[in-house]
Design a protein around this motif. Structure first.
Motif, PDB file in Angstrom:
ATOM      1  N   SER A 200      41.608 -10.753 -44.542  1.00 56.81           N
ATOM      2  CA  SER A 200      41.013 -11.256 -45.774  1.00 56.81           C
ATOM      3  C   SER A 200      41.669 -10.582 -46.973  1.00 56.81           C
ATOM      4  CB  SER A 200      39.503 -10.982 -45.800  1.00 56.81           C
ATOM      5  OG  SER A 200      39.261  -9.584 -45.773  1.00 56.81           O
ATOM      6  N   ILE A 201      41.428 -11.164 -48.137  1.00 56.00           N
ATOM      7  CA  ILE A 201      41.774 -10.530 -49.405  1.00 56.00           C
ATOM      8  C   ILE A 201      40.488 -10.520 -50.222  1.00 56.00           C
ATOM      9  CG2 ILE A 201      43.088 -10.678 -51.541  1.00 56.00           C
ATOM     10  CD1 ILE A 201      45.307 -12.067 -50.030  1.00 56.00           C
ATOM     11  N   VAL A 202      40.057  -9.333 -50.608  1.00 57.37           N
ATOM     12  CA  VAL A 202      38.826  -9.217 -51.384  1.00 57.37           C
ATOM     13  C   VAL A 202      39.176  -8.974 -52.857  1.00 57.37           C
ATOM     14  CG1 VAL A 202      36.639  -7.972 -51.652  1.00 57.37           C
ATOM     15  CG2 VAL A 202      37.550  -8.410 -49.368  1.00 57.37           C
ATOM     16  N   ARG A 203      39.644  -7.791 -53.164  1.00 55.71           N
ATOM     17  CA  ARG A 203      40.046  -7.487 -54.545  1.00 55.71           C
ATOM     18  C   ARG A 203      41.548  -7.677 -54.750  1.00 55.71           C
ATOM     19  NH1 ARG A 203      36.086  -3.375 -53.562  1.00 55.71           N
ATOM     20  NH2 ARG A 203      34.367  -3.571 -55.024  1.00 55.71           N
ATOM     21  N   GLY A 204      42.304  -7.648 -53.688  1.00 54.17           N
ATOM     22  CA  GLY A 204      43.752  -7.831 -53.766  1.00 54.17           C
ATOM     23  C   GLY A 204      44.542  -6.539 -53.811  1.00 54.17           C
ATOM     24  N   ASN A 205      43.866  -5.405 -53.976  1.00 50.86           N
ATOM     25  CA  ASN A 205      44.564  -4.126 -54.101  1.00 50.86           C
ATOM     26  C   ASN A 205      45.382  -3.762 -52.861  1.00 50.86           C
ATOM     27  OD1 ASN A 205      43.524  -3.471 -56.707  1.00 50.86           O
ATOM     28  ND2 ASN A 205      41.575  -3.028 -55.730  1.00 50.86           N
ATOM     29  N   THR A 206      44.790  -3.930 -51.691  1.00 48.73           N
ATOM     30  CA  THR A 206      45.486  -3.569 -50.455  1.00 48.73           C
ATOM     31  C   THR A 206      46.717  -4.444 -50.271  1.00 48.73           C
ATOM     32  OG1 THR A 206      43.433  -2.813 -49.435  1.00 48.73           O
ATOM     33  CG2 THR A 206      45.259  -3.340 -47.952  1.00 48.73           C
ATOM     34  N   SER A 207      46.560  -5.742 -50.468  1.00 50.00           N
ATOM     35  CA  SER A 207      47.693  -6.654 -50.289  1.00 50.00           C
ATOM     36  C   SER A 207      48.811  -6.341 -51.269  1.00 50.00           C
ATOM     37  CB  SER A 207      47.235  -8.102 -50.467  1.00 50.00           C
ATOM     38  OG  SER A 207      46.255  -8.422 -49.509  1.00 50.00           O
ATOM     39  N   LYS A 208      48.457  -6.108 -52.530  1.00 48.81           N
ATOM     40  CA  LYS A 208      49.465  -5.798 -53.544  1.00 48.81           C
ATOM     41  C   LYS A 208      50.223  -4.527 -53.180  1.00 48.81           C
ATOM     42  CE  LYS A 208      50.074  -4.804 -58.432  1.00 48.81           C
ATOM     43  NZ  LYS A 208      50.291  -5.822 -59.424  1.00 48.81           N
ATOM     44  N   LYS A 209      49.502  -3.478 -52.826  1.00 51.81           N
ATOM     45  CA  LYS A 209      50.137  -2.199 -52.485  1.00 51.81           C
ATOM     46  C   LYS A 209      50.986  -2.346 -51.215  1.00 51.81           C
ATOM     47  CE  LYS A 209      50.783   2.071 -53.476  1.00 51.81           C
ATOM     48  NZ  LYS A 209      51.583   2.405 -54.650  1.00 51.81           N
ATOM     49  N   LEU A 210      50.481  -3.073 -50.238  1.00 50.59           N
ATOM     50  CA  LEU A 210      51.237  -3.276 -49.000  1.00 50.59           C
ATOM     51  C   LEU A 210      52.551  -3.994 -49.287  1.00 50.59           C
ATOM     52  CD1 LEU A 210      51.613  -3.221 -45.956  1.00 50.59           C
ATOM     53  CD2 LEU A 210      50.237  -5.302 -45.821  1.00 50.59           C
ATOM     54  N   ILE A 211      52.503  -5.023 -50.104  1.00 51.82           N
ATOM     55  CA  ILE A 211      53.721  -5.764 -50.436  1.00 51.82           C
ATOM     56  C   ILE A 211      54.707  -4.853 -51.163  1.00 51.82           C
ATOM     57  CG2 ILE A 211      54.635  -7.667 -51.829  1.00 51.82           C
ATOM     58  CD1 ILE A 211      51.964  -9.156 -51.046  1.00 51.82           C
ATOM     59  N   GLU A 212      54.208  -4.048 -52.102  1.00 52.11           N
ATOM     60  CA  GLU A 212      55.080  -3.080 -52.797  1.00 52.11           C
ATOM     61  C   GLU A 212      55.732  -2.123 -51.799  1.00 52.11           C
ATOM     62  OE1 GLU A 212      52.541  -1.098 -55.633  1.00 52.11           O
ATOM     63  OE2 GLU A 212      52.401  -2.872 -56.921  1.00 52.11           O
ATOM     64  N   MET A 213      54.945  -1.616 -50.855  1.00 49.19           N
ATOM     65  CA  MET A 213      55.478  -0.663 -49.873  1.00 49.19           C
ATOM     66  C   MET A 213      56.498  -1.334 -48.958  1.00 49.19           C
ATOM     67  SD  MET A 213      52.157   1.830 -49.060  1.00 49.19           S
ATOM     68  CE  MET A 213      51.456   0.706 -47.907  1.00 49.19           C
ATOM     69  N   LEU A 214      56.240  -2.592 -48.566  1.00 47.94           N
ATOM     70  CA  LEU A 214      57.181  -3.307 -47.698  1.00 47.94           C
ATOM     71  C   LEU A 214      58.495  -3.576 -48.427  1.00 47.94           C
ATOM     72  CD1 LEU A 214      54.696  -5.788 -45.993  1.00 47.94           C
ATOM     73  CD2 LEU A 214      55.860  -3.830 -44.920  1.00 47.94           C
ATOM     74  N   ARG A 215      58.413  -3.937 -49.676  1.00 47.74           N
ATOM     75  CA  ARG A 215      59.638  -4.157 -50.463  1.00 47.74           C
ATOM     76  C   ARG A 215      60.398  -2.839 -50.649  1.00 47.74           C
ATOM     77  NH1 ARG A 215      60.131  -9.323 -51.577  1.00 47.74           N
ATOM     78  NH2 ARG A 215      58.360 -10.583 -52.197  1.00 47.74           N
ATOM     79  N   ALA A 216      59.674  -1.749 -50.907  1.00 49.11           N
ATOM     80  CA  ALA A 216      60.315  -0.430 -51.042  1.00 49.11           C
ATOM     81  C   ALA A 216      60.972  -0.005 -49.732  1.00 49.11           C
ATOM     82  CB  ALA A 216      59.298   0.617 -51.483  1.00 49.11           C
TER      83      ALA A 216
END
Length: 179
Positions: free
Chosen positions: A47-63
């Motif tokens: 799920s996506i609730v606030r979006g914080n986890t997804s946003k941070k995960l995507i940033e970490m995957l790109r990094a």
């Protein structure tokens, strides 16, 4: 596996502050650059609730070197507050209640984003109309009446408040003009 998940960090979206949620995300998920670098990824989440986890995960995957990150969510969009055990007390906190799919995708930095439909979720379950089943956070159809005070303070987004304020201001102005 391209991500090592720390099983000792619980659900980050229920942390009381944004700073605690961000720290929890960082401690919970650890991408492995040796596995991720140069890859096009499809990330599946519940799920996506606030979006914080997804946003941070995507940033970490790109990094870590991912060339593309496509997000697939196996629940419908969480659009309504939950009063039955999940700590989301206002619609303003729910990313899907305040952004379109395209806006969420862009804000999180994903290449694409898709959710299962509410009907798709229903079709995947044996009997969704059994006692105890609740989909209120997806549909807004609560099994009990929500008190009006709670509804006013929890169910309105900033856009709803702005729209209501504009209507009320127009009514006041209209009343003043006709007096």
């Amino acid at each position: 596996d391209g991500i090592v998940k720390n099983r000792y960090v619980g659900r980050t979206f229920i942390q009381p502050t944004q700073a605690m949620r961000q720290l929890g995300i960082r401690l919970k998920l650890n991408p492995l650059p040796s596995v991720i670098r140069g890859k096009r990824l499809v990330v599946i989440d519940d799920s996506i609730v606030r979006g914080n986890t997804s946003k941070k995960l995507i940033e970490m995957l790109r990094a870590a070197g991912a060339t593309e990150v496509h997000l697939r969510i196996v629940s419908p969009e969480v659009l309504w507050p939950c009063f039955y055990g999940i700590d989301t007390d206002t619609r303003d906190q729910l990313i899907a209640a305040n952004m379109t799919n395209a806006e969420m995708c862009e804000w999180m930095g994903a290449d694409s984003l898709a959710f299962i439909s509410l009907q798709g979720l229903r079709d995947s379950l044996p009997d969704v109309r059994t006692p105890g089943y609740c989909e209120a956070c997806f549909s807004g159809d609560y099994p009990v009446e929500i008190p009006s005070y709670t509804a006013r303070n929890s169910f309105m987004t900033k856009a709803d408040f702005a729209e209501q304020y504009a209507r009320e201001a127009a009514e006041v102005e209209k009343t003043q003009i006709s007096v």
